[in-house]
Write a protein that holds these residues in place. Sequence first.
Motif, PDB file in Angstrom:
ATOM      1  N   THR A  15      45.370  47.396  35.900  1.00 45.96           N
ATOM      2  CA  THR A  15      45.530  46.221  34.943  1.00 45.96           C
ATOM      3  C   THR A  15      46.681  46.278  33.854  1.00 45.96           C
ATOM      4  O   THR A  15      47.153  45.182  33.624  1.00 45.96           O
ATOM      5  CB  THR A  15      43.997  45.962  34.473  1.00 45.96           C
ATOM      6  N   GLU A 144      43.770  35.859  31.315  1.00 50.02           N
ATOM      7  CA  GLU A 144      42.536  35.846  32.231  1.00 50.02           C
ATOM      8  C   GLU A 144      42.684  35.731  33.437  1.00 50.02           C
ATOM      9  O   GLU A 144      41.753  36.227  34.285  1.00 50.02           O
ATOM     10  CB  GLU A 144      41.768  34.831  31.295  1.00 50.02           C
ATOM     11  N   ILE A 147      43.434  39.174  34.745  1.00 45.50           N
ATOM     12  CA  ILE A 147      42.088  39.923  35.162  1.00 45.50           C
ATOM     13  C   ILE A 147      41.226  39.461  36.372  1.00 45.50           C
ATOM     14  O   ILE A 147      40.671  40.061  36.744  1.00 45.50           O
ATOM     15  CB  ILE A 147      41.235  39.690  33.818  1.00 45.50           C
ATOM     16  N   ALA A 148      41.200  38.165  36.473  1.00 43.65           N
ATOM     17  CA  ALA A 148      40.485  37.582  37.317  1.00 43.65           C
ATOM     18  C   ALA A 148      41.011  38.176  38.769  1.00 43.65           C
ATOM     19  O   ALA A 148      40.169  37.954  39.948  1.00 43.65           O
ATOM     20  CB  ALA A 148      40.480  35.864  37.570  1.00 43.65           C
ATOM     21  N   ARG A 170      39.253  38.645  28.196  1.00 45.22           N
ATOM     22  CA  ARG A 170      38.155  38.969  28.677  1.00 45.22           C
ATOM     23  C   ARG A 170      37.593  38.309  29.842  1.00 45.22           C
ATOM     24  O   ARG A 170      37.630  37.427  29.955  1.00 45.22           O
ATOM     25  CB  ARG A 170      37.020  39.207  27.370  1.00 45.22           C
ATOM     26  N   SER A 171      37.006  39.269  30.529  1.00 46.53           N
ATOM     27  CA  SER A 171      36.338  38.794  31.959  1.00 46.53           C
ATOM     28  C   SER A 171      35.251  38.054  31.690  1.00 46.53           C
ATOM     29  O   SER A 171      34.630  37.246  32.535  1.00 46.53           O
ATOM     30  CB  SER A 171      36.342  40.157  33.071  1.00 46.53           C
ATOM     31  N   HIS A 172      34.450  38.362  30.676  1.00 43.78           N
ATOM     32  CA  HIS A 172      33.065  37.708  30.181  1.00 43.78           C
ATOM     33  C   HIS A 172      33.333  37.170  28.935  1.00 43.78           C
ATOM     34  O   HIS A 172      33.797  37.763  27.892  1.00 43.78           O
ATOM     35  CB  HIS A 172      32.080  38.931  30.594  1.00 43.78           C
TER      36      HIS A 172
END
Length: 726
Positions: A15, A144, A147-148, A170-172
């Motif tokens: 990442t 984001e 990250i996805a 952030r993913s969440h």
Amino acid sequence: RDAALRSLHETARATALIVDRELIGAEATLRIQASSYYLENGDLAHFYARAKAAAINPGTWTVLFDEQGRQLLNTSLPFGSALPALSQERIRLLLQMSRPGVAKLFADDDDGAGKAVTVFAYPVATAGGRRYVLAQVFVDSYFESLIAQRQVPSSWVIGIIGADGRFIARSHRADELKGKPARPELVAAARAAPQGQLRHYTLEGTEAYDAFTHSTISGWTVAVAAPVDLIESSGRSAIMVASLGLLAALVCAALAGTFFGRRLIESINRAAQAANALGQGQMPAAEQSEVSEVLALHSALHDAGKLLINERSSRRQAESERVRLLISEREARRSAEQQNQAKDQFLAMLGHEIRNPLSAISGAATIIGLESHDNDRLRRAREILARQSNNLAHIVDDLLDVTRVTNGKILLNTEPIDLANIVAACLEGMRAGGRCERRTIHISTSPAWVCADRTRLEQIVTNLLGNACKYTPVDGRIDLSVQAQDGCAVLTVRDSGVGIAAELLPQIFELFVQGNQANTLDRSQGGLGIGLTLVKQLVVLHGGSVSAASDGPGQGSTFTVTLPLLAAVPLAQAVAPAVAGGVCHILLIEDNADSRDMLAVGLAMHGHRISEAENGADGIALAIAQQPDVAIIDIGLPAMSGFEVACALRANPRTRRIRLIALTGYGQDADRERALQAGFDEHMVKPADMDKLLRLLQPGVAPTASPASPAGPAAGSGDASSCAAK
């Protein structure tokens, strides 16, 4: 468990590499935009169009700030839209950046969207002294989406944390936590080491293993968290399976040790071999066993081997791709730096070369104005003016010719020519102009007839001889020779000058290439670095070749030109004697008063009667009223161009027989063709060659070309058959 933790670390590093790739791409894009010609010259409209077209991905745009922090353009808005002023805090942050880097995360309200953005800023200092800050802006959802792209379990959490310890992506719960502080223990661990892991509770209250690493470009921290239960469940399952298998093996051994002992031992030995091969990174062989538990173990080991091989292959491919991208980026950067250096060197040379003759011309003009009674000084000043004007014209001609040859627009007007005569004439001209003073020149020639364009052949010889004079010190020696050898005409120019370094020889005929002049600030041996390029291209157009040789610095250099020799020497043609000049009535149509006055004075001094007009309409009226013998017309006239004046004079019965000469700064082949089509008899390029103009004014001299006649054979058509046809 250890394998699962390694997977966390690999995901964090991958990442971080993706984030670095985006920021490197942004920096490369801004670097290219920073060297834009339009930014250097303040052409923001064209620069906006280029920046808009260079957008690397959706969700990004470019903003240009001046040194006061004002927005000059924003590619997310139409060009010319009103751009609000930034806060003092933003101005301070932007202007403090002395090198490319990532600015802090802040809420961007300049486009009215109120989104959180990340900015990669690139300070720019132009040659004109202006300072800008170019910025690549990323919307809040950009990272984001990166990250996805990572295919990880849904229970894992990936976060990108800025240098200030706040979440960038952030993913969440991204919308809720973006811009909020991360866990203090995670921030402290990330500041203490470039990479590592810790066990703590996430913001969702889940106990998790957290692996982190740093982005090398931005200094951000990329962290990947996975629940402890998920990581350790694989370990517990492995222990449980192994325990049950061992218990089953012990029970079976106790019940039927004698019957199954041998087969069981053999199967276990094969399983041990498979496990050993797996531990060494090899693919375990598929085995069959009558004991179902051992067969299951073999299958599991075989499947694990497949997974291991695939994972290693994927890792090698990812590493290879990363190395390829890094090499490609370095090569692109090196190429851009070399091109930028060549451009800067060329501009410096061009400025120096043009200022030298201009300075001499200005000084000579001052002497003429102050020393009106000193004939010797006036003569010297006139010589300086003529010589430096010729130097300027030579520089401009070389620039235009190298462009024409490169674009394939040179037309050769070939004829049989003795190369020895051309060399002798060029040497005499350079001696008369004072370019060979205090140098010993030895010439040895024999007849060598070639089929060539006289003007282009003179350019080849003059450039080579001028190059030898330029790089040969005072009291040095230059040897010129022309001879016919093996069906070729061979021209050799050898000097005792500064020589050529071995590493420079392969590139000596390339555009803008010159020797190392870093310690020669006066550039007395300067030039534009295009003379030898033009020589090579013109020689190739004539079907020949040129080479350079040198034993090294201080050992002199030798240039050799080889051209195809004519099979048969043409018979000498009688040349008609020049017709004695007579007095002409000349009409000058020129809007530049200084140029018109100087040309009128020069022609009047040779006995011609002069009428003058400063625009096309007045010139046509004078032509109708006075019906002069010759009209010399500038092309770039106000309101009515010289082409229109020529058409009007040819259309009027009273003026259609006037001889028309175009005198203009437009000297390309297309300009000459257009002038002839408009009705001009001759086409001359400024500054006017007075000797040539006086020859054209002699009675009985026919026009050199007409609109219906071809301008010459195509480039490179210099064979003997075309010369025989002439």
